[in-house]
Design an enzyme around this catalytic site. Sequence first.
Site, short mmCIF file in Angstrom:
data_model
loop_
_atom_site.label_atom_id
_atom_site.label_comp_id
_atom_site.label_asym_id
_atom_site.label_seq_id
_atom_site.Cartn_x
_atom_site.Cartn_y
_atom_site.Cartn_z
N ASN A 17 43.46 50.53 38.16
CA ASN A 17 44.12 49.93 39.32
C ASN A 17 45.56 49.60 38.94
O ASN A 17 45.81 48.62 38.24
CB ASN A 17 43.35 48.66 39.73
CG ASN A 17 44.04 47.91 40.85
OD1 ASN A 17 44.91 48.45 41.53
ND2 ASN A 17 43.66 46.65 41.04
N HIS A 105 39.66 43.62 46.74
CA HIS A 105 40.21 43.10 45.47
C HIS A 105 40.63 41.64 45.66
O HIS A 105 41.16 41.28 46.71
CB HIS A 105 41.40 43.95 45.02
CG HIS A 105 41.80 43.64 43.62
ND1 HIS A 105 42.59 42.56 43.30
CD2 HIS A 105 41.51 44.25 42.45
CE1 HIS A 105 42.76 42.53 41.99
NE2 HIS A 105 42.11 43.54 41.44
N GLU A 180 34.22 41.53 39.28
CA GLU A 180 35.44 41.04 38.66
C GLU A 180 35.53 39.52 38.84
O GLU A 180 35.99 39.06 39.90
CB GLU A 180 36.66 41.66 39.33
CG GLU A 180 36.74 43.16 39.23
CD GLU A 180 38.18 43.64 39.35
OE1 GLU A 180 38.70 44.15 38.37
OE2 GLU A 180 38.78 43.46 40.42
C1 PEP Z 1 42.20 43.95 38.26
O1 PEP Z 1 43.23 43.60 38.83
O2 PEP Z 1 41.29 44.48 38.90
C2 PEP Z 1 42.08 43.71 36.84
C3 PEP Z 1 40.92 43.85 36.30
O3 PEP Z 1 43.22 43.32 36.19
P1 PEP Z 1 43.39 43.13 34.61
O4 PEP Z 1 42.65 44.28 33.93
O5 PEP Z 1 44.85 43.20 34.39
O6 PEP Z 1 42.79 41.81 34.25
#
Ligand code: PEP
Length: 268
Positions: A17, A105, A180
Amino acid sequence: MNHGKIIPMSKRLIIGNWKMNPGTPEEAKKLVRKTKRAALGLVKTEIVVCPPFPFLTACVPRKKEANFKVGAQSVSAEEGVGARTGEVSATMVRAIGAEYAIVGHSEQRKVGESGNSDTDETVSKRLNAALNAGLVVILCVGEKARDENGTYLEELKNQIKNSLLNTPKKFASKIIIAYEPVWAIGAQEAMNSEQIYETSIFVRKIFADVFGADNGLKAKVLYGGAVNFRNAYEIMTVGKVDGLLVGRESVNAPGFVELIKAVDKITA
Ligand code: PEP
C-alpha cells in the site's frame, strides 16, 4: 477421488500500500519496475501494489506479469459513472486493468483526516461496488486499541459483519481480510506474532459466521501494521497468516524486495 491431479496451493499474498507516495510518476515507475523484477522469480508468493490513482495506469502491466498485480487504495461507493466530483469508480479502476481494491483502510476511516471518514456502511458500499466491477477486495479491519477484557474483539466482529452485511455469498472467495490493528499502523513495532495468530483465527471465525464454515476455512487473512523485511518471516510463520499488507516498507524498494524474498523462502 483425486487421480494424481496436482491441486495448486494458494499463493501467499503481499500487498504494497503505497499510500500518498511517491511524489512523481518517474519515481512510481522506478519503484514498480523494481518490485516487478523481484516478483518474477517468486514461487509461492504473489505481489499486489496499490499506487495512488494518478500512477495506477502507469503501474498496470501491459501484458500479464508473473506474480504481479495492481490494485487501487480505495474506490467510490458509487458504481459506474456520474456526477461525483473527486470520485473514482471501481468500474474505472477495473477498466484500466487493475485487479484489486483496498477498502476500509483505517486512514480512510479516521474522522476529519482523509476527508472521507469511512464508516462500516460506506465501507460496505465501496466493497460491493468493487466486487460488482470484478475487483478482488482487500477489506481492512482492526481495533483502535487493545483492552484487558476483550472489547476490541467486539469492535472487530462488528466491523467485519457490518462491512459484509449486504454482500452475497457468491463473492466470498473474492474478499481478502487484512487485519490491521490501528495502533500498529505506522508504529515502530508490529503486533506480537502469537497475538496475530490468535486474532487471525477470530477473524476467520467471523468470516465463517457470515459466509459459512467452508468459506471461513478458505478465507485469506493478512496481517498489516509495521511489517518490514526483518519481521516478515516471523509474522508469516508464527502468526500463520496468508500474507501481509505493507505500508512504509513497500515504498522502500530494497527493503520490500528483501521482504518478498523472505516470505517466498518459507517452506511448507
Ligand atoms: C498500512 O498503512 O496499511 C500499513 C500497514 O502501514 P505500515 O506498514 O507503514 O505500518
